[in-house]
Scaffold this motif. Structure first.
Motif, PDB file in Angstrom:
ATOM      1  N   LYS A   2       0.833  -1.201   0.000  1.00 17.96           N
ATOM      2  CA  LYS A   2       0.000   0.000   0.000  1.00 17.96           C
ATOM      3  C   LYS A   2       0.873   1.259   0.000  1.00 17.96           C
ATOM      4  O   LYS A   2       0.629   2.232  -0.719  1.00 17.96           O
ATOM      5  CB  LYS A   2      -0.892  -0.032   1.239  1.00 17.96           C
ATOM      6  CG  LYS A   2      -2.123   0.846   1.100  1.00 17.96           C
ATOM      7  CD  LYS A   2      -2.838   1.019   2.413  1.00 17.96           C
ATOM      8  CE  LYS A   2      -3.216  -0.283   3.085  1.00 17.96           C
ATOM      9  NZ  LYS A   2      -3.801  -0.082   4.410  1.00 17.96           N
ATOM     10  N   ILE A   5       2.413   1.811  -3.413  1.00 16.29           N
ATOM     11  CA  ILE A   5       1.442   2.384  -4.356  1.00 16.29           C
ATOM     12  C   ILE A   5       1.224   3.859  -4.048  1.00 16.29           C
ATOM     13  O   ILE A   5       1.171   4.708  -4.944  1.00 16.29           O
ATOM     14  CB  ILE A   5       0.113   1.600  -4.300  1.00 16.29           C
ATOM     15  CG1 ILE A   5       0.330   0.212  -4.896  1.00 16.29           C
ATOM     16  CG2 ILE A   5      -0.992   2.327  -5.041  1.00 16.29           C
ATOM     17  CD1 ILE A   5      -0.826  -0.737  -4.704  1.00 16.29           C
ATOM     18  N   ASN A   6       1.142   4.180  -2.758  1.00 13.72           N
ATOM     19  CA  ASN A   6       0.930   5.584  -2.393  1.00 13.72           C
ATOM     20  C   ASN A   6       2.092   6.454  -2.837  1.00 13.72           C
ATOM     21  O   ASN A   6       1.895   7.567  -3.333  1.00 13.72           O
ATOM     22  CB  ASN A   6       0.735   5.704  -0.882  1.00 13.72           C
ATOM     23  CG  ASN A   6      -0.634   5.198  -0.470  1.00 13.72           C
ATOM     24  OD1 ASN A   6      -1.539   5.124  -1.291  1.00 13.72           O
ATOM     25  ND2 ASN A   6      -0.779   4.822   0.794  1.00 13.72           N
ATOM     26  N   VAL A   8       4.160   5.859  -5.337  1.00 14.54           N
ATOM     27  CA  VAL A   8       4.121   5.982  -6.797  1.00 14.54           C
ATOM     28  C   VAL A   8       3.062   7.004  -7.212  1.00 14.54           C
ATOM     29  O   VAL A   8       3.296   7.854  -8.074  1.00 14.54           O
ATOM     30  CB  VAL A   8       3.859   4.602  -7.443  1.00 14.54           C
ATOM     31  CG1 VAL A   8       3.590   4.749  -8.933  1.00 14.54           C
ATOM     32  CG2 VAL A   8       5.045   3.688  -7.213  1.00 14.54           C
ATOM     33  N   CYS A   9       1.886   6.916  -6.566  1.00 15.84           N
ATOM     34  CA  CYS A   9       0.808   7.861  -6.891  1.00 15.84           C
ATOM     35  C   CYS A   9       1.242   9.296  -6.603  1.00 15.84           C
ATOM     36  O   CYS A   9       0.953  10.224  -7.372  1.00 15.84           O
ATOM     37  CB  CYS A   9      -0.454   7.530  -6.118  1.00 15.84           C
ATOM     38  SG  CYS A   9      -1.225   6.007  -6.681  1.00 15.84           S
ATOM     39  N   ILE A  12       3.507  10.434  -9.357  1.00 17.57           N
ATOM     40  CA  ILE A  12       2.741  10.763 -10.572  1.00 17.57           C
ATOM     41  C   ILE A  12       2.039  12.103 -10.396  1.00 17.57           C
ATOM     42  O   ILE A  12       1.994  12.943 -11.292  1.00 17.57           O
ATOM     43  CB  ILE A  12       1.711   9.655 -10.890  1.00 17.57           C
ATOM     44  CG1 ILE A  12       2.436   8.338 -11.149  1.00 17.57           C
ATOM     45  CG2 ILE A  12       0.847  10.025 -12.086  1.00 17.57           C
ATOM     46  CD1 ILE A  12       1.516   7.130 -11.179  1.00 17.57           C
ATOM     47  N   LEU A  13       1.516  12.305  -9.200  1.00 18.54           N
ATOM     48  CA  LEU A  13       0.807  13.556  -8.898  1.00 18.54           C
ATOM     49  C   LEU A  13       1.753  14.745  -9.064  1.00 18.54           C
ATOM     50  O   LEU A  13       1.404  15.760  -9.664  1.00 18.54           O
ATOM     51  CB  LEU A  13       0.301  13.479  -7.455  1.00 18.54           C
ATOM     52  CG  LEU A  13      -0.712  14.525  -7.039  1.00 18.54           C
ATOM     53  CD1 LEU A  13      -2.010  14.297  -7.773  1.00 18.54           C
ATOM     54  CD2 LEU A  13      -0.944  14.469  -5.539  1.00 18.54           C
ATOM     55  N   ALA A  16       2.420  15.314 -12.747  1.00 19.13           N
ATOM     56  CA  ALA A  16       1.291  15.932 -13.440  1.00 19.13           C
ATOM     57  C   ALA A  16       1.134  17.392 -13.050  1.00 19.13           C
ATOM     58  O   ALA A  16       0.850  18.252 -13.877  1.00 19.13           O
ATOM     59  CB  ALA A  16       0.017  15.160 -13.136  1.00 19.13           C
TER      60      ALA A  16
ATOM     61  N   SER B   8      -5.386  14.385 -14.301  1.00 22.76           N
ATOM     62  CA  SER B   8      -4.401  13.458 -13.743  1.00 22.76           C
ATOM     63  C   SER B   8      -4.665  13.256 -12.258  1.00 22.76           C
ATOM     64  O   SER B   8      -4.634  12.141 -11.743  1.00 22.76           O
ATOM     65  CB  SER B   8      -2.990  13.988 -13.941  1.00 22.76           C
ATOM     66  OG  SER B   8      -2.781  14.252 -15.286  1.00 22.76           O
ATOM     67  N   LEU B   9      -4.936  14.375 -11.582  1.00 24.63           N
ATOM     68  CA  LEU B   9      -5.179  14.320 -10.144  1.00 24.63           C
ATOM     69  C   LEU B   9      -6.385  13.445  -9.827  1.00 24.63           C
ATOM     70  O   LEU B   9      -6.358  12.583  -8.945  1.00 24.63           O
ATOM     71  CB  LEU B   9      -5.402  15.753  -9.637  1.00 24.63           C
ATOM     72  CG  LEU B   9      -5.496  15.932  -8.141  1.00 24.63           C
ATOM     73  CD1 LEU B   9      -4.214  15.469  -7.468  1.00 24.63           C
ATOM     74  CD2 LEU B   9      -5.764  17.375  -7.787  1.00 24.63           C
ATOM     75  N   ILE B  12      -5.549   9.787 -10.436  1.00 24.61           N
ATOM     76  CA  ILE B  12      -4.658   9.222  -9.421  1.00 24.61           C
ATOM     77  C   ILE B  12      -5.387   9.036  -8.100  1.00 24.61           C
ATOM     78  O   ILE B  12      -5.261   8.017  -7.421  1.00 24.61           O
ATOM     79  CB  ILE B  12      -3.422  10.129  -9.243  1.00 24.61           C
ATOM     80  CG1 ILE B  12      -2.559  10.051 -10.508  1.00 24.61           C
ATOM     81  CG2 ILE B  12      -2.603   9.733  -8.039  1.00 24.61           C
ATOM     82  CD1 ILE B  12      -1.648  11.208 -10.671  1.00 24.61           C
ATOM     83  N   SER B  16      -5.891   5.586  -6.346  1.00 22.85           N
ATOM     84  CA  SER B  16      -5.353   5.387  -5.002  1.00 22.85           C
ATOM     85  C   SER B  16      -6.451   4.936  -4.044  1.00 22.85           C
ATOM     86  O   SER B  16      -6.267   4.020  -3.248  1.00 22.85           O
ATOM     87  CB  SER B  16      -4.744   6.681  -4.465  1.00 22.85           C
ATOM     88  OG  SER B  16      -3.794   7.144  -5.342  1.00 22.85           O
ATOM     89  N   LEU B  19      -7.386   1.349  -4.678  1.00 23.70           N
ATOM     90  CA  LEU B  19      -6.348   0.438  -4.218  1.00 23.70           C
ATOM     91  C   LEU B  19      -6.288   0.366  -2.698  1.00 23.70           C
ATOM     92  O   LEU B  19      -6.151  -0.692  -2.109  1.00 23.70           O
ATOM     93  CB  LEU B  19      -4.984   0.882  -4.777  1.00 23.70           C
ATOM     94  CG  LEU B  19      -4.806   0.637  -6.284  1.00 23.70           C
ATOM     95  CD1 LEU B  19      -3.593   1.390  -6.802  1.00 23.70           C
ATOM     96  CD2 LEU B  19      -4.659  -0.845  -6.560  1.00 23.70           C
ATOM     97  N   MET B  20      -6.393   1.537  -2.066  1.00 22.94           N
ATOM     98  CA  MET B  20      -6.286   1.565  -0.610  1.00 22.94           C
ATOM     99  C   MET B  20      -7.535   0.963   0.036  1.00 22.94           C
ATOM    100  O   MET B  20      -7.469   0.224   1.009  1.00 22.94           O
ATOM    101  CB  MET B  20      -6.078   2.989  -0.112  1.00 22.94           C
ATOM    102  CG  MET B  20      -4.657   3.471  -0.413  1.00 22.94           C
ATOM    103  SD  MET B  20      -4.314   5.077   0.269  1.00 22.94           S
ATOM    104  CE  MET B  20      -5.272   6.118  -0.753  1.00 22.94           C
ATOM    105  N   GLY B  23      -7.720  -2.734   0.664  1.00 25.89           N
ATOM    106  CA  GLY B  23      -6.972  -3.245   1.793  1.00 25.89           C
ATOM    107  C   GLY B  23      -7.656  -2.953   3.107  1.00 25.89           C
ATOM    108  O   GLY B  23      -7.667  -3.767   4.019  1.00 25.89           O
ATOM    109  N   VAL B  24      -8.276  -1.819   3.270  1.00 31.70           N
ATOM    110  CA  VAL B  24      -8.838  -1.398   4.549  1.00 31.70           C
ATOM    111  C   VAL B  24     -10.144  -2.104   4.847  1.00 31.70           C
ATOM    112  O   VAL B  24     -10.366  -2.610   5.931  1.00 31.70           O
ATOM    113  CB  VAL B  24      -9.043   0.134   4.539  1.00 31.70           C
ATOM    114  CG1 VAL B  24      -9.765   0.578   5.790  1.00 31.70           C
ATOM    115  CG2 VAL B  24      -7.712   0.827   4.411  1.00 31.70           C
ATOM    116  N   LEU B 341       4.495   0.346 -13.913  1.00 31.44           N
ATOM    117  CA  LEU B 341       4.713   1.792 -13.773  1.00 31.44           C
ATOM    118  C   LEU B 341       6.201   2.039 -13.949  1.00 31.44           C
ATOM    119  O   LEU B 341       7.021   1.275 -13.446  1.00 31.44           O
ATOM    120  CB  LEU B 341       4.319   2.285 -12.384  1.00 31.44           C
ATOM    121  CG  LEU B 341       2.958   1.905 -11.838  1.00 31.44           C
ATOM    122  CD1 LEU B 341       2.839   2.350 -10.390  1.00 31.44           C
ATOM    123  CD2 LEU B 341       1.873   2.571 -12.668  1.00 31.44           C
TER     124      LEU B 341
END
Lengths: 275, 1107
Positions: A2, A5-6, A8-9, A12-13, A16, B8-9, B12, B16, B19-20, B23-24, B341
């Motif tokens: 997790k 991934i955070n 990487v995000c 990317i942010l 951008a 993009s924001l 993402i 995110s 994906l998160m 898990g939670v 990625l």
């Protein structure tokens, strides 16, 4: 995972967010291009560097012409600040601020004497029919002192090739120290010499030579003798039998090298600063 | 914040959150990662530790808590796996309720929580690619196994883990494949090629790793092909830093590239090579040059690349160097879903200024936002003379086109806000890919397999190439003053590229039938911005008007779409095998608002220099130095192929008789709109170029500024070619070790130029094209003989004839300035080239994934087309033109080795995972050049040629090139170091050494480190390319390096070799020389460095995760 991934995000942010549509113009837009009057002048003894708004523009050494390129000034902002600095010390010897609103932008004539800026180069008024001259030898340290003499070169042509038959030397100034003006010397009359050959002629040159030696001040490798003489000569005027008015000449002598070829450059400051 | 940033924001954040959230929310024990350090301790201690790490609460009795010696295996990473292990080993059971887990004694025999099995599947074939039904696949660790089906396919269900498989088949060498990783719920693909056991019934085992088996499969195909070929597998590509196929090609024996985009095979330039994607030809992506730019295909879509170097009659397209066959991933053998990625930084780009014209909002997405729309329909030409157009010096009454009409056209075209260079901050490159594959079996009793592969990818790269020297074309050849270090022509080429790719391939197969569909779509926004600062040949540096260098800018934003749709079938009807395919490939490129601009540097008091954009002159007939253009190119290729092969036996020999035909229809159109901006006063003083558009109302007669298209600048080309072929061939396998494949092919070709007009210059507009192709049908025989004196050793001999046809645009009069060449590129008419190819190859496959080979080849070209530098007016300003020479001969050697280092010392397991590889190509060529002359007899022009006595090298030729590689392929760690070297290359040829440009030798060192994490689910790769920052350097043998032969004085019309000789110490190779004196001035006596470009070092990092 997790966390990865955070991260990487986030990367990317950041990428951008940094995207820009508009960049900075490479050729900056101008507010105006205005005429300017620059009277020119002369610099010796050191090189002056012109700065505008802290940006180096060009070096001045020798004559500053009132050329076409110095007749206009561009305004990116409302004001433009000019400075002239000594190359050796970085000292500012002249400064001026131009304003876009000024109707008349002008720079007076400048003379830098090697130490400070003067309003003009000063010299005496010629006396009677006497020709006088002084000299300022402006070569790098270690170049040595110089003599100036009139070289009367007798030659004849062999086909298209000149053959030197003899040289008669008339001293004009001797042991000139670099970095300062000499005293005024009285210039001799142009001599009249007899020909030693029926087809010979005379070519007079005022030459700069190494002090006390029969060597030209600047010598390039594998060069014709006439070319060497021309590269060491100056346009000093001598009186002759028809001279009625006197003349004062002040020659600044310095060297220049272009494409591996060196020569003596001479400028008469009396012509740059006429009375 | 731009719209792009917002999009993009949003993307993402959504990604995110998804994906998160997974898990939670789930409380799924499989998702809870734990690490037990108290292994061996009492259960209570272990559970306490799990409680702290997981957030779950455990409930159990004291008796249970005191259970001693709880051991957790190291491969248990999730709470689920740990609890399963505890339950199994201590006869307990557990029950989850929300965040609580109760541990109790098992009342009955405890049920082990079954691990979800993984699968391994693939196909077992012999060396000829034929399936081996009934082969035994045994799992060493479990003792279990299965047998392959009729088509050689097999599937094995196994618990997750790492296994060794043993495959055996009667009279074949038994093989062991180690390190086969089975992941829970996933399928691992593994196809195996078996070799015939030449030692009778004695069992021989060959052991190789999983990765090596994939490479070995490629070599097995190579070994069994009828033609000479070399290739690179997906596995090998994956071990390089390469992002697109253009970067990969140079890894293949005998293949090199120009600018990583154009392919040179055996030193033979791009126009003699043909590229196919899944078997169908690819169109030329460059309008003026016949080649396909391979940077359009990302490597992650590629299954393998094979370069065929000899020809069989069933190959539908002629080539001389090689047939580059790119195969994309097709029907998978297992399900997969992967996300990749990546990012990369270039040492000469990131952190530096990045220039370009105004960007659009969607450039990062690869699409135009409309800001480049300045080319409305219905524009009319404005000739510069009053009787047919508009002369600004004349009155409105005398001009045919009125001031108001010009003003109205200016308004329609629009403003100039987008023009002029800007500085941006260069960003790291970024790439993302999502790939999915699904395989379905529709029947449990019969083979009814269905599957598809899909892929979506995005990549944005930004490159800043530094041009350290530009002395080509119209640029000054040398500094005016050798001592003046400021007299340099330098610049940059900024590349901003966004690539979107989509692939969807699928297929259905039964025992006898197979149908596949291939769909590939690539969209590229490629914006190349070139900015060169320097002095021209005509205006070298001086202290006057040429005191400051001029600047030339070329902004070329190109949007390209490549779409290929193909359906192919294979049917076995008794002894007849029928193959067919139908394909449509469409290429559309739009160069939108491409701008050519000139800037002059003038000196004013406070600017030295002051750079301003110059418009063209309203009084000069030519296009001038400032224009904005649009070029639209459309090409559609429709192709169909059909063949039938009949297999039969004669005694102990087997034969295949094959007939077939193909049809290829190519249709292309090219429309150009060139809009010169001209003015009555070219220098607009304080007016910035962005404001020009506000001063085009034509209301100031003393200062007109307007768009002035001319007839030839609003023009088009259209062409069509038909290529039809039919063949008959026989493939005979004689005496078990001799194979002969031969036949003849009839090929019909017709090209028609439907519409062709010149551009750029009135000079070229008046030129005539001379087309000489008259023979439409050619008969092309070919034969390939393969002799295997012992197993794994092939001796191959091949002869073939082929035709290289002119590209559609190669016979166009279109002329355009190329920033790369520094001058215009044009055609003088090209005819077909006929080539005779002779090949001999010895190849040995000593082990799995191992190869040793040596090849000799010889080729004869009849009328080869080459790129010449041509000084038509003898002014020193030359053009680059394509035209035919008389003939060329090319011969050479190729060597290749790939060897495992395990044989060095068996006691070091490390060496078994190491390979060395290398290939070397040595060749030479000679060309008989010719000069084309035109004579007029009775008012009719006719062409005749004069032939040059002395030979020279073929355009594009590289006499020596090699690749060296060292690879370590471990279970988790992979290291790959590769070095590519290319020797001297003839870049542009000419009739005089003073016009021939060579590329100097260049070596590039690349390295990659990869590591597998999370049980192989994740792979991290760090790539470093061009470690030494090796530049691309070009030169010309300058006239100062040769002298006139004394005996040639006074003799007219001598060739260069009769007239001149090189001075002592100089040759055709690069010699920098020395500073000497010529004509009384200091000058470099030595070769002239024409072009030097640095691309920098690139460091890229990528993470792939397989779900």
């Amino acid at each position: 995972m997790k966390k990865t991934i955070n991260i990487v995000c986030l990367l990317i942010l950041l990428l951008a967010a940094a995207c820009k549509k508009e960049g900075d113009f490479v050729v900056k837009p101008l507010k105006a291009i205005e005429p300017v009057t620059f009277a020119g002048g002369y610099v010796l003894g050191d090189t002056l560097t012109l700065y505008f708004d802290g940006v180096k523009m060009r070096d001045y050494f020798g004559p500053i012409g009132s050329d076409w390129e110095t007749t206009r000034i561009a305004f990116e902002e409302d004001r433009a600040s000019m400075e002239l600095k000594r190359k050796k010390t970085g000292e500012t010897v002249y400064q001026k601020t131009f304003d876009i609103k000024d109707a008349d932008n002008a720079i007076p004539k400048l003379y830098f004497d090697g130490a400070k800026m003067q309003p003009a180069y000063t010299y005496p008024t010629p006396q009677g029919a006497e020709y006088t001259a002084n000299f300022y030898l402006d070569f790098p340290a270690g170049s040595g002192t110089a003599d100036i003499s009139l070289e009367m070169i007798e030659y004849r042509m062999d086909g298209n090739t000149p053959v030197i038959l003899g040289v008669t030397s008339v001293p004009i100034a001797s042991n000139i120290q670099p970095g300062k003006w000499t005293e005024y010397v009285t210039l001799p009359m142009m001599p009249t010499l007899p020909n030693t050959h029926p087809e010979s002629g005379f070519a007079p040159y005022i030459c700069v030579k190494k002090a006390g030696k029969n060597e030209y001040y600047v010598v390039n490798k594998d060069e014709e003798i006439f070319t060497t003489i021309e590269r060491n000569s100056l346009q000093l005027q001598l009186p002759d039998e028809y001279t009625t008015n006197g003349l004062v000449q002040s020659y600044h002598l310095y060297g220049k090298t272009y494409s591996g070829i060196s020569a003596v450059i001479s400028n008469d400051l009396v012509r740059v600063f006429p009375k | 914040m731009s719209r792009l940033t917002c999009l993009s924001l949003l993307f993402i954040m959504t990604a995110s959150a998804v994906l998160m959230a997974s898990g939670v929310k789930s409380q799924d024990l499989r998702d809870v990662r734990v690490k037990v350090t108290s292994s061996g301790a009492p259960l209570k201690t272990v559970l306490d530790e799990l409680e702290k790490q997981s957030g779950f609460s455990f409930y159990f009795t004291e008796e249970i808590g005191n259970i001693p010696g709880v051991t957790i295996p190291k491969n248990a990473h999730s709470l689920y796996e740990v609890l399963r292990e505890i339950s199994n080993s201590k006869k307990l059971s557990y029950k989850q309720s929300g965040w609580m887990i109760a541990i109790t004694k098992a009342d009955v025999q405890p049920k082990a929580i079954p691990a979800k099995p993984g699968r391994i599947s693939g196909r077992i074939t012999d060396e000829k690619g034929d399936p081996l039904p009934g082969a035994t696949i045994r799992v060493i660790e479990t003792g279990g196994g299965t047998q392959s089906a009729v088509d050689g396919s097999y599937v094995l269900n196994l618990p997750p883990g790492v296994y060794t498989l043993e495959i055996s088949y009667v009279s074949f060498v038994t093989r062991q494949i180690t390190e086969v990783v089975i992941t829970e719920g996933k399928t691992t693909p593994l196809s195996i090629t078996m070799k015939v056991n030449t030692k009778g019934l004695k069992e021989v085992k060959v052991t190789s790793g999983y990765k090596k088996a994939s490479i070995a499969a490629l070599y097995a195909q190579q070994q069994n092909r009828a033609v000479l070929s070399d290739g690179i597998s997906a596995e090998q590509i994956g071990a390089t830093p390469d992002k697109h196929v253009g970067e990969t090609l140079k890894r293949i024996t005998g293949v090199s590239t120009t600018d990583n985009r154009k392919v040179v095979v055996r030193g033979i330039a791009e126009r003699y090579n043909v590229s196919t994607l899944n078997g169908s030809t690819l169109p030329s992506t460059d309008v003026q040059e016949r080649d396909f730019e391979f940077n359009m295909i990302p490597t992650n879509m590629v299954e393998d690349i094979v370069v065929a170097k000899s020809i069989t009659p069933d190959m539908p397209y002629g080539f001389a160097g090689g047939l580059v066959q790119i195969t994309t991933k097709s029907v998978p053998t297992s399900n997969f879903l992967s996300v990749t990625l990546g990012t990369s930084v270039n040492s000469r780009t990131v952190g530096k200024d990045f220039m370009g014209y105004q960007r659009g909002k969607y450039d990062y997405l690869g699409f135009d936002d409309g800001g480049r729309n300045h080319f409305p329909k219905g524009l009319f030409p404005v000739p510069y003379d009053y009787y047919s157009g508009f002369d600004p010096r004349e009155t409105d009454a005398r001009n045919k086109i009125k001031v108001a009409e010009v003003a109205e056209q200016n308004k329609r075209i629009g403003g100039t806000e987008r023009l002029g260079a800007r500085t941006y901050q260069a960003m790291p490159s970024q790439n993302y890919q999502l790939a999915i594959g699904r395989a379905y079996s529709l029947s449990k009793t019969k083979k009814r397999d269905l599957g598809f592969v899909g892929s979506l990818s995005y990549r944005n790269t930004q490159n800043n190439d530094y041009i350290a020297s530009m002395r080509r074309g119209s640029w000054a050849r040398k500094p005016a003053n050798i001592d003046d270090v400021t007299d340099q022509n330098t610049g940059n080429n900024y590349g901003f590229t966004t690539t979107l790719g989509a692939l969807l391939n699928g297929g259905f197969k039964t025992e006898k039938h197979q149908v596949n569909v291939y769909n590939l779509y690539t969209h590229i926004f490629d914006n190349q911005f070139s900015r060169i600062t320097g002095w021209s040949h005509e205006n070298p540096k001086d202290d006057g008007l040429s005191k400051f260098p001029s600047i030339r800018e070329d902004d070329r934003p190109k949007f390209s779409d490549l779409l290929q749709n193909k359906i192919s079938g294979q049917h076995r009807l008794g002894k007849i095998n029928v193959e067919w395919n139908v394909a449509r490939t469409q290429l559309n490129t739009v160069e939108k608002d491409a701008v050519t601009a000139s800037l002059g540097g003038i000196e004013i008091l406070n600017k030295a220099p002051l750079y301003q954009y110059y418009s063209g002159s309203a009084y000069a007939p030519e296009i001038g130095g400032f224009h904005r253009d649009q070029y639209v190119y459309d090409e559609t290729n429709r192709s169909a192929e059909l063949s039938a092969a009949y297999e039969f036996r004669l005694g102990k020999t087997s034969h295949t008789f094959k007939v077939g035909g193909n049809y290829l229809d190519k249709h292309a159109s090219f429309d150009w709109t060139i809009l010169p901006i001209v003015g009555t006063t070219p220098f607009k003083d304080a007016l910035s170029v962005q404001e020009w558009g506000n001063h085009m109302k034509m209301d100031d007669k003393t200062n007109y500024l307007y768009y002035r298209p001319i007839g030839y600048s609003l023009n088009r080309f259209e062409g069509r070619s038909i290529n039809k072929g039919a063949f008959v061939m026989i493939d005979s396998k004689l005496f078990d070790n001799l194979r002969i494949v031969g036949g003849i092919r009839a090929e019909y070709f017709r090209t028609d130029t439907l519409d062709s007009n010149a551009s750029e210059s009135v000079v070229y507009a008046n030129m005539k094209m001379m087309l000489l192709d008259s023979v439409r049908t050619r008969w092309l025989p070919s034969v390939n003989i393969t002799y295997s004196p012992v197993k794994n050793l092939n001796l191959r001999l091949a002869y073939s004839e082929s035709m290289i046809r002119p590209g559609l645009m190669e016979n166009s009069q279109f002329v355009r300035f190329s920033p790369n060449y520094g001058t215009v590129l044009r055609s003088r008419g090209v005819e077909s080239t006929r080539i005779q190819n002779y090949d001999a190859k010895l190849e040995w496959f000593p082990g799995a994934g191992e190869l040793l080979s040596a090849t000799y080849f010889y080729k004869y070209f009849d009328k080869p087309a080459e790129y010449y530098s041509y000084d038509q007016s003898n002014t020193g300003n030359y053009d680059i033109l394509i035209t035919n020479s008389d003939w060329a001969k090319v011969s050479g050697w190729e060597f290749e080795i790939r060897k495992n280092l395990g044989f060095l010392y068996e006691g070091v397991p490390f060496l078994k995972n190491m390979f060395v590889s290398g290939n070397l190509t040595i060749q030479r060529s000679e060309v008989r050049s010719r000069d084309r002359n035109v004579k007029t007899v009775d008012g009719v022009d006719s062409v005749y040629y004069t032939y040059l006595k002395y030979r020279r090298a073929l355009y594009g030729q590289i006499p020596r090139q090699y690749n060296l590689g060292l690879q370590y392929a471990g279970k988790k760690l992979g290291i790959n170091v590769v070095y590519n070297y290319m020797g001297y290359k003839t870049f542009i040829t000419g009739s005089d050494p003073n016009m021939i440009e060579y590329e100097r030798p260049r070596g590039q060192l690349d390295a990659q480190i990869s590591y597998r994490l999370l049980n192989g689910k994740m792979e991290a790769k760090l790539n470093i390319s061009n470690l030494t920052d090796a530049p691309f350097r070009f030169f010309i043998n300058d006239h100062s390096t040769y002298r006139i032969k004394p005996e040639s004085e006074g003799l007219p019309d001598l060739e260069w070799n009769d007239r001149y000789e090189y001075q002592y110490g100089f040759s055709e190779k690069f010699e920098k020389g020395y500073i000497g004196t010529a004509n009384g001035l200091k000058e470099r006596i030595g070769d002239r460095e024409t072009f030097t470009r640095y691309i920098g070092r690139t460091f890229s990092f990528s993470l792939s995760y397989n779900f």
